[in-house]
Design a protein around this motif. Structure first.
Motif, short mmCIF file in Angstrom:
data_model
loop_
_atom_site.label_atom_id
_atom_site.label_comp_id
_atom_site.label_asym_id
_atom_site.label_seq_id
_atom_site.Cartn_x
_atom_site.Cartn_y
_atom_site.Cartn_z
N ASP A 192 -86.71 81.83 -11.53
CA ASP A 192 -87.59 80.83 -10.93
C ASP A 192 -88.01 81.23 -9.52
O ASP A 192 -89.19 81.13 -9.16
N GLN A 193 -87.04 81.67 -8.72
CA GLN A 193 -87.35 82.08 -7.35
C GLN A 193 -88.19 83.36 -7.34
O GLN A 193 -89.11 83.50 -6.52
N TYR A 194 -87.87 84.27 -8.25
CA TYR A 194 -88.65 85.51 -8.36
C TYR A 194 -90.11 85.19 -8.72
O TYR A 194 -91.04 85.77 -8.15
N LEU A 195 -90.29 84.25 -9.66
CA LEU A 195 -91.64 83.86 -10.08
C LEU A 195 -92.42 83.25 -8.92
O LEU A 195 -93.59 83.57 -8.70
N TRP A 219 -95.72 84.91 -7.04
CA TRP A 219 -96.99 84.19 -6.85
C TRP A 219 -97.43 84.26 -5.39
O TRP A 219 -98.59 84.55 -5.09
N ILE A 220 -96.50 84.02 -4.47
CA ILE A 220 -96.81 84.03 -3.03
C ILE A 220 -97.31 85.40 -2.59
O ILE A 220 -98.24 85.51 -1.79
N THR A 221 -96.68 86.46 -3.10
CA THR A 221 -97.03 87.82 -2.65
C THR A 221 -98.24 88.40 -3.38
O THR A 221 -98.92 89.28 -2.85
N LEU A 252 -93.43 90.57 -16.96
CA LEU A 252 -93.00 91.60 -17.90
C LEU A 252 -92.05 92.58 -17.24
O LEU A 252 -91.05 93.01 -17.85
N PHE A 253 -92.33 92.94 -15.98
CA PHE A 253 -91.45 93.84 -15.25
C PHE A 253 -90.04 93.24 -15.13
O PHE A 253 -89.04 93.95 -15.33
N TYR A 254 -89.96 91.96 -14.82
CA TYR A 254 -88.67 91.28 -14.63
C TYR A 254 -87.80 91.39 -15.88
O TYR A 254 -86.59 91.66 -15.78
N PHE A 255 -88.41 91.20 -17.04
CA PHE A 255 -87.63 91.19 -18.28
C PHE A 255 -87.41 92.58 -18.87
O PHE A 255 -86.44 92.81 -19.60
N LEU A 256 -88.28 93.53 -18.55
CA LEU A 256 -88.17 94.87 -19.13
C LEU A 256 -87.33 95.83 -18.30
O LEU A 256 -86.74 96.76 -18.85
N LEU A 259 -101.80 89.97 -12.60
CA LEU A 259 -100.68 90.43 -11.77
C LEU A 259 -99.41 89.64 -12.07
O LEU A 259 -98.30 90.20 -12.09
N MET A 260 -99.55 88.34 -12.31
CA MET A 260 -98.38 87.51 -12.61
C MET A 260 -97.76 87.90 -13.96
O MET A 260 -96.54 88.00 -14.09
N ILE A 261 -98.60 88.13 -14.96
CA ILE A 261 -98.09 88.56 -16.27
C ILE A 261 -97.39 89.91 -16.14
O ILE A 261 -96.31 90.13 -16.71
#
Length: 201
Positions: free
Chosen positions: A127-130, A134-136, A67-71, A61-63
């Motif tokens: 950083d905050q998005y990452l 993780w939290i969600t 990938l979603f963030y950058f794409l 899920l983290m990967i």
């Protein structure tokens, strides 16, 4: 969908030591196969047990979120579609809190990447998005991996009760303040004034 899950089981059984990598990879490509995240997490629990299933699901899920963030910035049409969907579902000026996103991830029919988009809109920095991803993602992976076996045996009334409880949680965890940009506020006010002038003329 059953064929795709059968394929996942077959991959895991034949891959041996590479099974965790195959499972994590399946998490990444599952959106193209239209398989809900909870179903993959439940499968992870069956294949690897509660602990390792949760760990591998969180990794996948983290990967997927990264990938979603950058794409998404390279796909303007998808970006616009998700933006319209967010406004339609949650309101134009309402930002979801991290707690709300965590709860909404537990509802199977909520679009996974729509919630990623909401996290991006709330936190522009990576950083905050990452951190918030993780939290969600953690409750989602652990909940469906550990309790997947029991959830599948719930009665329809119990499922409805759980969904209603999650809806109440989303409301309770909402952001109490709505932020409207100056430009958008005055634009809306100007339209209202023009409408009044036209009415009286």
């Amino acid at each position: 969908m059953n064929d795709q899950l059968t394929l996942l089981f077959a991959m895991a059984e034949t891959a041996g030591i590479l099974a965790p990598i195959a499972f994590i990879f399946f998490h990444i490509i599952r959106q193209f196969l239209f398989i809900p995240v909870p179903l993959v997490c439940i499968t992870g629990g069956v294949l690897f047990g509660s602990f390792f299933g949760s760990v591998f699901s969180i990794a996948g899920l983290m990967i997927s979120s990264i990938l979603f963030y950058f794409l998404i910035t390279k796909m303007p049409r998808t970006h616009e579609k998700l933006s319209l969907l967010r406004k339609r579902w949650f309101g134009e000026y309402r930002n979801l809190t991290v707690g709300q996103v965590a709860v909404l991830r537990l509802i199977p029919f909520i679009h996974y990447h729509l919630l990623n988009f909401c996290l991006m809109e709330r936190n522009k920095g990576f950083d905050q998005y990452l951190k918030n991803s993780w939290i969600t993602n953690l409750p989602l992976a652990v909940f469906y991996t550990v309790f997947g076996e029991f959830i599948s045996r719930f009665t329809p009334s119990m499922i409805i009760l759980i969904l209603l409880s999650l809806s109440v949680l989303v409301f309770v965890l909402r952001e109490k303040v709505t932020v409207i940009k100056w430009k958008e506020f005055f634009k809306a006010a100007y339209k209202n004034v023009r409408g009044c002038r036209t009415f009286f003329l």
